[in-house]
Design a protein around this motif. Structure first.
Motif, short mmCIF file in Angstrom:
data_model
loop_
_atom_site.label_atom_id
_atom_site.label_comp_id
_atom_site.label_asym_id
_atom_site.label_seq_id
_atom_site.Cartn_x
_atom_site.Cartn_y
_atom_site.Cartn_z
N ASP A 22 -27.17 10.52 135.33
CA ASP A 22 -25.86 11.02 134.91
C ASP A 22 -24.94 11.17 136.11
N LYS A 23 -23.63 11.10 135.83
CA LYS A 23 -22.63 11.21 136.88
C LYS A 23 -22.66 12.59 137.53
N ASN A 24 -22.72 13.64 136.69
CA ASN A 24 -22.83 15.01 137.21
C ASN A 24 -23.63 15.86 136.22
N ASN A 25 -24.06 16.99 136.70
CA ASN A 25 -24.84 17.89 135.83
C ASN A 25 -24.97 19.27 136.48
N LEU A 26 -24.79 20.28 135.65
CA LEU A 26 -25.08 21.66 136.05
C LEU A 26 -26.18 22.18 135.13
N LEU A 43 -37.57 14.32 141.15
CA LEU A 43 -36.74 14.78 140.02
C LEU A 43 -35.51 15.53 140.50
N ILE A 44 -35.56 16.12 141.69
CA ILE A 44 -34.45 16.97 142.13
C ILE A 44 -33.86 16.51 143.46
N GLU A 45 -34.19 15.30 143.88
CA GLU A 45 -33.71 14.86 145.20
C GLU A 45 -32.19 14.74 145.25
N ASN A 46 -31.54 14.57 144.11
CA ASN A 46 -30.07 14.47 144.09
C ASN A 46 -29.40 15.80 143.77
N TYR A 47 -30.20 16.87 143.64
CA TYR A 47 -29.66 18.16 143.21
C TYR A 47 -29.50 19.12 144.40
N SER A 48 -28.47 19.93 144.31
CA SER A 48 -28.36 21.11 145.18
C SER A 48 -28.90 22.29 144.40
N SER A 85 -15.58 23.48 137.45
CA SER A 85 -14.43 24.18 136.89
C SER A 85 -13.64 23.23 136.02
N ASP A 86 -12.73 23.77 135.23
CA ASP A 86 -11.91 22.93 134.36
C ASP A 86 -11.09 21.93 135.17
N GLN A 87 -10.76 22.30 136.40
CA GLN A 87 -9.92 21.46 137.25
C GLN A 87 -10.67 20.25 137.82
N HIS A 88 -12.00 20.36 138.04
CA HIS A 88 -12.72 19.31 138.77
C HIS A 88 -13.87 18.67 138.00
N ILE A 89 -14.21 19.16 136.83
CA ILE A 89 -15.45 18.73 136.19
C ILE A 89 -15.46 17.25 135.85
N GLU A 90 -14.33 16.67 135.47
CA GLU A 90 -14.31 15.26 135.07
C GLU A 90 -14.47 14.33 136.27
N SER A 91 -14.03 14.76 137.43
CA SER A 91 -14.12 13.91 138.62
C SER A 91 -15.35 14.20 139.48
N SER A 92 -16.04 15.28 139.16
CA SER A 92 -17.18 15.69 139.98
C SER A 92 -18.35 14.73 139.85
N GLU A 93 -19.06 14.53 140.95
CA GLU A 93 -20.30 13.75 140.95
C GLU A 93 -21.46 14.59 141.49
N GLU A 94 -21.34 15.89 141.35
CA GLU A 94 -22.33 16.81 141.90
C GLU A 94 -23.40 17.14 140.87
N HIS A 105 -22.00 17.83 130.15
CA HIS A 105 -22.09 18.14 131.57
C HIS A 105 -23.11 19.24 131.90
N PHE A 106 -23.47 20.04 130.89
CA PHE A 106 -24.25 21.24 131.16
C PHE A 106 -25.60 21.22 130.45
N ASP A 107 -26.57 21.85 131.10
CA ASP A 107 -27.86 22.18 130.47
C ASP A 107 -28.15 23.65 130.74
N LEU A 108 -28.74 24.29 129.76
CA LEU A 108 -29.09 25.71 129.90
C LEU A 108 -30.51 25.92 129.41
N LEU A 109 -31.31 26.58 130.22
CA LEU A 109 -32.66 26.99 129.82
C LEU A 109 -32.75 28.50 129.95
N SER A 110 -33.24 29.14 128.91
CA SER A 110 -33.36 30.60 128.92
C SER A 110 -34.83 31.00 129.07
#
Length: 782
Positions: free
Chosen positions: A273-277, A302-307, A334-343, A392-397
Motif C-alpha cells: 500500500d502507498k501509506n498506512n497507519l 513485515l515491518i521493514e517499511n514501517y516507523s 492529517s486531513d491536509q497530508h493523508i492523500e499525498s503521504s507515503e508513510e 488508510h487506517f487499521d485499528l486493533l484493540s
C-alpha cells in the motif's frame, strides 16, 4: 578459665587473649541447668552422632517445659504426654505460637530419632539445633532476671579439641576483626573454583535443534534454578519491554496469541500500500511492546517499511506535551497530508490517549478523517471491536482480546498454559529444567526445587490457570503476561531470608507452593485476590469429612495417599502422620494447607468442591457472547426473580413502590419484557474476543423504551443469594448501586396509573385501587 599470652612476631602484634569456657546456651546454666547441659551435649554430638543429638534436643524441651510448669504453678497432672503439655501451654497462652511450633518440631524429630534406629539425618539435627537455640533465648528473656548479652545464632561447626587449633581460630578471628588479614570464609567442603573467570555451558543437540546453553558460572553453593526463575520477576531486566530488543530468553518464553496473527495478517496485506497507519490500542502491560519486539526480531520483513512508535503517552521533546508530540508523529495522516503521504506507521497507544487526541482541537492540523475512522470502529462503545480498517487506517484493540478463552465447557487459557509448560517442560530447550538438573548434580535441593517439581504436575498447572481466570472475573484484575510471570516467581521463590537456611517441617509447609498461592496476600494484588478463593472457605461435604477424619483417625497416611495426588506434595505431609504430631494452631494450619494442596492436585476433590454459582455465571457468559437466544432464558428468569424479591411483592407480578412503613405498603403491577436485540451471533465454538460481563435488556412495550443492566460476577452472586432468601443489607445496596439505579428505571415501566395494591400491615389485608373502564376509581379487598 584459661588465660593465654600469644606473641605473633611475624606481624609485630602481641595479643593477650582471655578464653572463657563458653558452650552452646551456657547462659541458661543458672536458671535451667539441666536444659543447658542437654543443649551442650546436643551441640557436642551433632556431627559424630546426629541421632543422639536429636534425642538430647527432645530432652532439652522436656526440661524446659517442666520448668515452665513449675514457675507458672500449674497443677500437676499424671500421664500427660509431651504433646499434651505443649498443647495446654499453647492454649492457655503460656507460650507463643512460633515457640509452640519450635517445640513441636523438636518433639517430632526427637520421637523419630528415639524410635527409628536408622534415622541419623544430620540435616534434621541442624534444624533441631536452631530450634533449641530459639527456645533457649525465649526462655531466658521471659524467665531470667539477668540481662546478659546473648550472641546471635551460629550454625554448628566441626570442633577439634586440641588447644593449638583453638588458639589458631581465636588468633584468626582477632586479626580479621583488626583488618590485618583479608580472610574469605568458605562453607564446609568449599574450594576455590579452578575455572574462576571462565564460563562453562550446558546444553545438547536434540532432534537437530541446539539446546539452551546454560551459563555455568555460579559458586558451588548457589542455585542455577533460582537464578533462572528470578528472570520471571517484574523487577528483573527481562521485564523491561522494548520494541527493538528481543532477548533469547524472551524468544523462548514467547507464546503465540490470536492478536499476533491478526497483526501479521494486516501487515502482509498492507505491504504494497502507498501509506498506512496501524493503531494498536490497549492499556498498560497488555503486551503491545512484546509483540512489536517479537515481530521486529522474528518477522522483520513485515515491518521493514514501517516507523514504530511504541509509547504514544509520553512526549519526545521537553518543549512539547504528549498531544503535541502525537500531532507531529501523525502529521502525514492529517486531513491536509493523508492523500499525498507515503508513510507507514505503527502506533501503540493507550485508548484514553487516543480518545483525548481525536476529540481535541489541534494547532497545526486537523484529523477529522482519523476521528471518523475511530468512531466507525466503535472502539469506545460496548460492542466488541477486535479490528477495523479502511483505505488508510487499521485499528486493533487489545481490550477485547483476552488472555483466556470462553468455551462451552468453561473458560480456558491456552496462553497461560503454554507459559507454564515452557517453564516446566522436560526438554534441553528449557533453561529452567536444565538449571534444575544442574542443581541436582550439585546436591542443591531447596524449597524452590520442591515447589518447581510440584509445578511440573500438569493438573497443578491447570488449577493455577483456572484460579487466575476466576480471579480476573471475580476481582476484575487484569493479569498481563508480565504480572503472570511475576506471580509464578512468587509461587516458587519464598522470601529471601529463608533461601539460605535449612527449613524445618513446619517451615517447609509454610513456604510450599500451595501456601504461597493461597496465603501470601502481601506479595501482590493478584495473590491478595486469590486468597479470597482459598478452598478452605468453601465448607463442602468433602471438606467436612476430611476435617472429621483428621481429628479421629490414628494414622493419616491413608488420607495423604487418597487426597494428595502428587508425590512431591505428599512429601510435605509425611512428617505429620497423626493428630498427636500437631497442637491446635499447627493443626489448623496443617488442615488449611491439606485442603489447598488437595484442591491443586486432586481432580475428584475439585469436582466435589466446585462452586455452582461461578460455573453458572461462566455458562451464561458464554451463551451471551455466543448470542444463543434459546439458552439465555434462564438468566432472564433469575434476574426477574431477584427484582421482585429485592423490592418485595404482595403477589405475583406486583412490586412494592415504597419502603416499609408502620401501617401500609403500596405496590404496582410490573411486566418484565426481555429484549435480545442487542445480542450478536458468534459462530465460533471457542471465543477469544468477548465481554467479561453480561448485559440484560428489558423494554417497555408501550413506547419501546429500553433499560439495560450490566451483570458482572459479583452482582450475579448477590442476585443468586437474594433468590435463595438473602435480605440485602445497606452495604449491599451501596455496592450494587448500578442495580438500584436499574430498578428505579424499571419502576417507570409499571402500571401504577392504572392500578395499585395497598397492603395494611396491622390487618395483613390487601386492597386494590384501580380505574375502571368508565374512569371511576374502584377500591376493593382482594
Amino acid at each position: 578459665m584459661i588465660e593465654l599470652i600469644i606473641n605473633v612476631s611475624t606481624i609485630g602484634v602481641e595479643i593477650e587473649m582471655l578464653i572463657v569456657e563458653n558452650y552452646f546456651l551456657s547462659f541458661l546454666e543458672k536458671i535451667a541447668p539441666t536444659a543447658a547441659q542437654c543443649a551442650k551435649k546436643m551441640d557436642d554430638l551433632i556431627f559424630d552422632d546426629p541421632s543422639s543429638a536429636m534425642t538430647r534436643a527432645r530432652l532439652f524441651i522436656e526440661s524446659i517445659i517442666e520448668n515452665i510448669w513449675s514457675l507458672e504453678n500449674l497443677e500437676k497432672e499424671f500421664n500427660l504426654s509431651l504433646f499434651d503439655k505443649i498443647d495446654r501451654l499453647s492454649r492457655e497462652g503460656y507460650i507463643e505460637r512460633d515457640i509452640q511450633k519450635s517445640l513441636d518440631t523438636i518433639r517430632l524429630i526427637g520421637n523419630k530419632a528415639t524410635h527409628d534406629a536408622s534415622f541419623n539425618d544430620i540435616e534434621k539435627a541442624f534444624i533441631a539445633h536452631k530450634e533449641v537455640y530459639k527456645i533457649g533465648v525465649w526462655y531466658y528473656e521471659v524467665y531470667s532476671s539477668e540481662q546478659l548479652f546473648v550472641h546471635a545464632y551460629e550454625t554448628p561447626s566441626y570442633k577439634k579439641e586440641d588447644i593449638e587449633g583453638l588458639v589458631k581460630q581465636h588468633v584468626s578471628d582477632l586479626l580479621k576483626n583488626m583488618n590485618v588479614l583479608n580472610i574469605e570464609g568458605r562453607s564446609l567442603g568449599q574450594t576455590q573454583d579452578e575455572n574462576d573467570g571462565k564460563e562453562e555451558k550446558i546444553g545438547s543437540e536434540e532432534g537437530g535443534k541446539s539446546g539452551w546453553q546454560l551459563q555455568l558460572d555460579l559458586p558451588e553453593n548457589k542455585s542455577y534454578l533460582e537464578r533462572e526463575l528470578n528472570r520471571l520477576k517484574a523487577s528483573s531486566q527481562e521485564a523491561v519491554e522494548n520494541a527493538e530488543v528481543f532477548s533469547q530468553f524472551k524468544k523462548y518464553m514467547h507464546v503465540e496469541r490470536e492478536i499476533q496473527l491478526e497483526i501479521e495478517r494486516i501487515l502482509k496485506e498492507r505491504k504494497n500500500d502507498k501509506n498506512n497507519l496501524t493503531l494498536l490500542c490497549g492499556s498498560v502491560g497488555d503486551g503491545k511492546s512484546h509483540l512489536l519486539a517479537y515481530i521486529n526480531s522474528e518477522k522483520h520483513s513485515l515491518i521493514e517499511n514501517y516507523s514504530i512508535y511504541n509509547d504514544a503517552t509520553e512526549s519526545y521533546s521537553p518543549t512539547q506535551n504528549s498531544m503535541e508530540t502525537l500531532e507531529a508523529v501523525l502529521k502525514n495522516f492529517s486531513d491536509q497530508h493523508i492523500e499525498s503521504s507515503e508513510e507507514h506507521v505503527i502506533l501503540a497507544i493507550n485508548m484514553g490517549v487516543l480518545h483525548n487526541f481525536i476529540y481535541r482541537e489541534h494547532e497545526h492540523y486537523t484529523f477529522e478523517r482519523l476521528k471518523s475512522f475511530v468512531e466507525k470502529s466503535e472502539l469506545f462503545s460496548q460492542k466488541i471491536t477486535t479490528s477495523y480498517n479502511d483505505e488508510h487506517f487499521d485499528l486493533l484493540s487489545f481490550g477485547d482480546y483476552h488472555t483466556f478463552e470462553l468455551t462451552e465447557h468453561g473458560p480456558e487459557s491456552r496462553f497461560y498454559m503454554n507459559i507454564l509448560q515452557k517453564i516446566c517442560a522436560v526438554s534441553n530447550q528449557n533453561p529452567f529444567y536444565l538449571a534444575a538438573i544442574e542443581d541436582e548434580k550439585r546436591n542443591i535441593n531447596t524449597i524452590i526445587h520442591k515447589n518447581y517439581r510440584i509445578l511440573q504436575n500438569q493438573f497443578v498447572q491447570q488449577q493455577i490457570v483456572q484460579i487466575i481466570i476466576r480471579t480476573m472475573l471475580q476481582s476484575k484484575i487484569a493479569v498481563s503476561s508480565r504480572a503472570f510471570l511475576n506471580m509464578i516467581s512468587d509461587l516458587l521463590i519464598p522470601d529471601d531470608e529463608v533461601l539460605n537456611r535449612v527449613l524445618n517441617d513446619f517451615e517447609t509447609l509454610q513456604y510450599s507452593l500451595p501456601n504461597l498461592l493461597f496465603n501470601r496476600r502481601e506479595r501482590s494484588n493478584i495473590l491478595s485476590a486469590i486468597q479470597l478463593l482459598n478452598p478452605i472457605n468453601n465448607r463442602t461435604k468433602v471438606v467436612d469429612e476430611i476435617a472429621v477424619s483428621l481429628n479421629t483417625l490414628q494414622e493419616w497416611d491413608y488420607l495423604v495417599e487418597s487426597y494428595i495426588n502428587d508425590n512431591e506434595a505428599r512429601e510435605l505431609f509425611r512428617p505429620f502422620h497423626s493428630k498427636e504430631t500437631l497442637t491446635d494452631d499447627s493443626f489448623n494450619q496443617f488442615f488449611d494447607l491439606f485442603i489447598c494442596t488437595a484442591y491443586l492436585t486432586n481432580k475428584d476433590f475439585v469436582e466435589n468442591t466446585k462452586d455452582e454459582v461461578y460455573l453458572d455465571y461462566v455458562h451464561h457468559l458464554y451463551n451471551f457472547n455466543k448470542g444463543i437466544k434459546k439458552n439465555i432464558g434462564q438468566l432472564y428468569a433469575e434476574v426477574a426473580d431477584a427484582i421482585f424479591k429485592w423490592k418485595g411483592t404482595p403477589q405475583k407480578g406486583y412490586l412494592y413502590l415504597n419502603e416499609l412503613s408502620n401501617s401500609y405498603l403500596i405496590a404496582q403491577k410490573l411486566d418484565l419484557i426481555p429484549s435480545v436485540k442487542h445480542l450478536e451471533i458468534n459462530s465460533n465454538q471457542v471465543l477469544h474476543s468477548f465481554k467479561k460481563s453480561i448485559q440484560v435488556v428489558y423494554e417497555d412495550d408501550r413506547n419501546s423504551e429500553e433499560v439495560s443492566l450490566e451483570i458482572d460476577f459479583i452482582l450475579y452472586t448477590l442476585l443468586r443469594k437474594v433468590n435463595e432468601g438473602y435480605c440485602p443489607t445497606k452495604k449491599d445496596l451501596e455496592d450494587a448501586i448500578k442495580f438500584s439505579e436499574f430498578l428505579e428505571k424499571m419502576m417507570k415501566f409499571g402500571q401504577k396509573k392504572k392500578e395499585i395494591l395497598v397492603k395494611f400491615m396491622d390487618e395483613n389485608m390487601i386492597y386494590s385501587l384501580k380505574v375502571d373502564a368508565f374512569g371511576s376509581h374502584v377500591f376493593e379487598r382482594l
